[in-house]
Design a protein around this motif. Sequence first.
Motif, PDB file in Angstrom:
ATOM      1  N   UNK A 297       0.859  -1.177   0.000  1.00  0.00           N
ATOM      2  CA  UNK A 297       0.000   0.000   0.000  1.00  0.00           C
ATOM      3  C   UNK A 297       0.898   1.231   0.000  1.00  0.00           C
ATOM      4  N   UNK A 298       0.457   2.273  -0.638  1.00  0.00           N
ATOM      5  CA  UNK A 298       1.247   3.496  -0.730  1.00  0.00           C
ATOM      6  C   UNK A 298       0.348   4.660  -1.151  1.00  0.00           C
ATOM      7  N   UNK A 299       0.866   5.877  -0.961  1.00  0.00           N
ATOM      8  CA  UNK A 299       0.155   7.051  -1.430  1.00  0.00           C
ATOM      9  C   UNK A 299       0.148   7.069  -2.948  1.00  0.00           C
ATOM     10  N   UNK A 300      -0.916   7.594  -3.528  1.00  0.00           N
ATOM     11  CA  UNK A 300      -1.015   7.666  -4.984  1.00  0.00           C
ATOM     12  C   UNK A 300       0.163   8.445  -5.547  1.00  0.00           C
ATOM     13  N   UNK A 301       0.803   7.855  -6.546  1.00  0.00           N
ATOM     14  CA  UNK A 301       1.944   8.508  -7.165  1.00  0.00           C
ATOM     15  C   UNK A 301       3.264   8.202  -6.519  1.00  0.00           C
ATOM     16  N   UNK A 302       3.256   7.488  -5.395  1.00  0.00           N
ATOM     17  CA  UNK A 302       4.490   7.119  -4.722  1.00  0.00           C
ATOM     18  C   UNK A 302       4.662   5.609  -4.757  1.00  0.00           C
ATOM     19  N   UNK A 313      -6.012  11.438   2.327  1.00  0.00           N
ATOM     20  CA  UNK A 313      -4.957  11.057   1.378  1.00  0.00           C
ATOM     21  C   UNK A 313      -5.523  10.094   0.339  1.00  0.00           C
ATOM     22  N   UNK A 314      -5.018  10.157  -0.865  1.00  0.00           N
ATOM     23  CA  UNK A 314      -5.333   9.161  -1.896  1.00  0.00           C
ATOM     24  C   UNK A 314      -4.296   8.054  -1.809  1.00  0.00           C
ATOM     25  N   UNK A 365      -9.760   6.957  -1.203  1.00  0.00           N
ATOM     26  CA  UNK A 365      -9.375   8.084  -0.359  1.00  0.00           C
ATOM     27  C   UNK A 365      -9.517   7.688   1.105  1.00  0.00           C
ATOM     28  N   UNK A 366      -8.520   8.032   1.887  1.00  0.00           N
ATOM     29  CA  UNK A 366      -8.562   7.750   3.320  1.00  0.00           C
ATOM     30  C   UNK A 366      -9.747   8.495   3.940  1.00  0.00           C
ATOM     31  N   UNK A 394      -1.665   3.654  11.061  1.00  0.00           N
ATOM     32  CA  UNK A 394      -2.360   4.774  11.719  1.00  0.00           C
ATOM     33  C   UNK A 394      -2.725   5.870  10.713  1.00  0.00           C
ATOM     34  N   UNK A 395      -3.785   6.589  11.043  1.00  0.00           N
ATOM     35  CA  UNK A 395      -4.224   7.731  10.237  1.00  0.00           C
ATOM     36  C   UNK A 395      -4.289   8.946  11.160  1.00  0.00           C
TER      37      UNK A 395
END
Length: 435
Positions: A297-302, A313-314, A365-366, A394-395
């Motif tokens: 899992x990762x942030x969009x674009x990373x 976050x996306x 999206x989170x 965690x968020x």
Amino acid sequence: MANHGVLLALLLLLPLHCFSFSEENPTDRRILVLVDDLAIRSSHSIFFKSLETRGFDLDFKLSDDPKLTLQRYGHYLYDGLVLFSPSTQRFGGSVDMAAILDFVDAGHDLILAADSSASDLVRGIATECGVDFDEDPEAVVIDHTSYAVSETEGDHTLIASDSFINSNVILGDKKIEAPVLFQGIGHSLNSANSLVLKVLSASPSAYSANPKAKLSSPPSLTGSAISLVSVVQARNNARILISGSLALFSNRFLRSGVLKVGSSVKYEKSGNEQFVTEISKWVFHERGHLKAVNVKHNKAGEKSEPAIYRINDDLEYSLEIYEWSGTSWKPYIADDVQVQFYMMSPYVLKTLSNDQKGLYSTSFKVPDVYGVFQFKVEYQRLGYTSLSLAKQIPVRPFRHNEYERFIPAAFPYYGASFSTMAGFFIFTIVYLYNK
């Protein structure tokens, strides 16, 4: 002297590691076969030969062998167990009912075949697995309309059944055309056990009773409720096959032709060989065995996996699922794999898309809720090993310097504040300078 002791222990443990279950090669395993009489090794040789041809190492022992053991130094010696000893009252060595159930609880597979001579020990093991054989020790399955015509005509205890479970993963893609010959005892499924399934059922006209006695009361088992062969997949993915007929696996039944009463079609060969071969492939994880790898899992674009997410976050989530084909891992293709973004309850539930090559992925999206979440994949499908994956993350909320300076949704409040100040200023001027 101490070094010699350590070396000896390592040498003794080496075979155990060689035969231990391998997730990368689930069918490269050793199986213990317990029999009442070693003659079964020849009378059921076709079935045993099919296992050996597929790469299994069979170890035949008498069920009352005083040296019997399933484990040594805390390690199991075998990965599968075949009980072809229905009349055994007591196993030899350290093997008993508790040892066999512990063997299954440790994730190993079991095939149990009974017949009219089934002992209380064998019946007890079946009961613990969710199967209840007929309480009458003399009872066998009888059918006056779906029995097989053979050299011994008039034997209505020789059943010809084609009531199979509708599952390609359990019985293979190729349809079993010929009926399966069965001669033995029937059983029912424990309604409290949701893990046990009927694989081969009796016809609606069948019943379980003593064929040598007149019926004085209604049979306890009747019709399609009678299961002839059942399977169990435990929550730890151990698999169990329970058959009420040891003869079902015999060379005689595997080679015999079938003419079912009421049918004009005569089969040169029964469906027994195909049935026992395909069902044994499932029991010993040659089919329907899944594994999940590369869970990411990762942030969009990373590309890197973060230690924490921020609300809104996306993100992207992916994993790969493969199925064991008996010789290699192949991509598993399905459209019902889902991921949950979970905290006390699912905040996000997404169905994963696949690329037909085993890769499953999605993006979302989170939620606007901070706390400790989990990515959860709980995949359960009939005949397949279950997948249970969880990854905690965690968020956090926005930091004080991450909020927008002016929020568009708050413009009416901004306007109200400034209009109040302007109104107060005008009121003050008017009040002070008005005569």
